[in-house]
Enzyme design. Structure first.
Site, PDB file in Angstrom:
ATOM      1  N   ARG A   1      53.407 -24.791  23.230  1.00 54.34           N
ATOM      2  CA  ARG A   1      52.645 -25.841  23.928  1.00 54.34           C
ATOM      3  C   ARG A   1      52.520 -27.119  23.095  1.00 54.34           C
ATOM      4  O   ARG A   1      52.404 -28.206  23.658  1.00 54.34           O
ATOM      5  CB  ARG A   1      51.258 -25.290  24.325  1.00 54.34           C
ATOM      6  CG  ARG A   1      50.501 -26.224  25.303  1.00 54.34           C
ATOM      7  CD  ARG A   1      49.268 -25.536  25.828  1.00 54.34           C
ATOM      8  NE  ARG A   1      48.576 -26.283  26.876  1.00 54.34           N
ATOM      9  CZ  ARG A   1      47.376 -26.855  26.716  1.00 54.34           C
ATOM     10  NH1 ARG A   1      46.732 -26.742  25.584  1.00 54.34           N
ATOM     11  NH2 ARG A   1      46.811 -27.513  27.719  1.00 54.34           N
TER      12      ARG A   1
ATOM     13  N   ILE B   1      47.979 -32.288  30.785  1.00 50.82           N
ATOM     14  CA  ILE B   1      48.704 -31.013  30.729  1.00 50.82           C
ATOM     15  C   ILE B   1      47.674 -29.969  31.152  1.00 50.82           C
ATOM     16  O   ILE B   1      46.512 -30.014  30.732  1.00 50.82           O
ATOM     17  CB  ILE B   1      49.267 -30.742  29.314  1.00 50.82           C
ATOM     18  CG1 ILE B   1      49.997 -29.384  29.242  1.00 50.82           C
ATOM     19  CG2 ILE B   1      48.217 -30.812  28.239  1.00 50.82           C
ATOM     20  CD1 ILE B   1      50.736 -29.153  27.900  1.00 50.82           C
ATOM     21  N   SER B   2      48.082 -29.014  31.995  1.00 53.45           N
ATOM     22  CA  SER B   2      47.134 -28.052  32.550  1.00 53.45           C
ATOM     23  C   SER B   2      46.611 -27.071  31.499  1.00 53.45           C
ATOM     24  O   SER B   2      47.249 -26.844  30.468  1.00 53.45           O
ATOM     25  CB  SER B   2      47.787 -27.269  33.690  1.00 53.45           C
ATOM     26  OG  SER B   2      48.286 -28.161  34.654  1.00 53.45           O
ATOM     27  N   GLN B   3      45.464 -26.486  31.828  1.00 50.09           N
ATOM     28  CA  GLN B   3      44.846 -25.459  30.970  1.00 50.09           C
ATOM     29  C   GLN B   3      45.741 -24.212  30.968  1.00 50.09           C
ATOM     30  O   GLN B   3      46.156 -23.749  32.037  1.00 50.09           O
ATOM     31  CB  GLN B   3      43.469 -25.131  31.561  1.00 50.09           C
ATOM     32  CG  GLN B   3      42.699 -24.073  30.822  1.00 50.09           C
ATOM     33  CD  GLN B   3      41.458 -23.638  31.600  1.00 50.09           C
ATOM     34  OE1 GLN B   3      41.118 -24.201  32.642  1.00 50.09           O
ATOM     35  NE2 GLN B   3      40.792 -22.620  31.100  1.00 50.09           N
ATOM     36  N   PRO B   4      46.044 -23.646  29.806  1.00 48.07           N
ATOM     37  CA  PRO B   4      46.941 -22.477  29.761  1.00 48.07           C
ATOM     38  C   PRO B   4      46.518 -21.318  30.672  1.00 48.07           C
ATOM     39  O   PRO B   4      47.373 -20.698  31.314  1.00 48.07           O
ATOM     40  CB  PRO B   4      46.911 -22.084  28.281  1.00 48.07           C
ATOM     41  CG  PRO B   4      46.682 -23.380  27.580  1.00 48.07           C
ATOM     42  CD  PRO B   4      45.735 -24.155  28.455  1.00 48.07           C
TER      43      PRO B   4
END
Ligand code: SAM
Length: 223
Positions: free
Chosen positions: A46, A72-75
């Site tokens: 990431r 960027i999206s949350q994992p």
């Protein structure tokens, strides 16, 4: 951070994602991630998808700014949406909202081919370059309005939208194969949205299931 520190932080992130999947299982119906999705989450670096000044936060389970007002999206959400989409090794998947390309990379390691559309050309270009540097050859990224889908490559086994839609774009439902799945946050911007899974049966009928409240940047385009 050196590579050992990245590795440790990545491992801790995966443990957090596993824990959060368990904690939200009552709402989502999904208490465990599949081994396939977990393995891929463990292999996508990431930190390569975030801005240099955000490197120290890359393995914290939160969305991060990527510039141009986007994130960027949350994992955990990436893992959950991937699991809900459940892309098979022979599948062609359409993604709307490439952003940094992080979710794209996860999908590319699970599906046969990923087509990804991003509204902001600078983000599309940067993501395409990152994905190429990581050796992901089964991805095509294009700048454009994802609400219209990608007609030339349709139909798709799965479609994932990573921005909040006020309504489900009709073109995306049309471009989904019978038996396919569409995962999409539905709701108004700057509010909690409803993560939905739409399943199209062999007769073309669509069933909708609500999964979890989520917060995404808005999907901006022609509905
Ligand atoms: N999944 C991405 C990642 O992991 O980096 C994050 C995506 S970000 C939350 C949502 C993205 O959707 C933004 O980059 C935004 O520009 C894009 N977007 C918004 N409306 C769009 C549209 N109509 N078509 C394509 N992309 C759109």
């Amino acid at each position: 951070m050196n590579s050992d520190e990245y590795q440790r932080a990545h491992q801790q992130l995966l443990e957090r994602v596993v824990a959060e999947t368990r904690e939200t299982g009552g709402a989502t119906g999904l208490y465990e991630l599949s081994e396939r999705v977990l393995q891929v989450m463990a292999t996508v670096p990431r930190h390569r998808f975030v801005l240099p000044e955000q490197h120290g936060w890359a393995y914290v389970d939160m969305p991060l700014p990527i510039g141009l007002g986007q994130t960027i999206s949350q994992p955990f959400i990436v893992a959950l949406m991937t699991e809900l989409l459940a892309p098979g090794p022979e599948d062609a998947v359409l993604e709307i909202g490439t952003g940094s390309g992080y979710q794209t990379a996860v999908l590319a390691r699970l599906a046969r081919q990923v087509y990804s559309l991003e509204r902001i050309p600078e983000l599309a270009e940067a993501a395409a370059q990152r994905l190429q540097e990581l050796g992901l050859a089964n991805v095509a990224v294009r700048a454009g309005d994802g609400c219209l889908g990608w007609e030339e490559q349709a139909p798709f086994d799965g479609i994932i939208v990573t921005a909040a839609a006020s309504d489900v774009p009709e073109a995306l439902v049309r471009q989904l194969k019978p038996g396919g799945r569409l995962v999409i946050p539905v709701g108004l911007p700057h509010q909690t949205q409803d993560l939905q899974v739409l399943e199209k049966d062999e007769q073309g009928q669509v069933q909708v299931r609500s999964v979890l409240p989520v917060v995404f940047v808005p999907l901006i385009g022609s509905f």
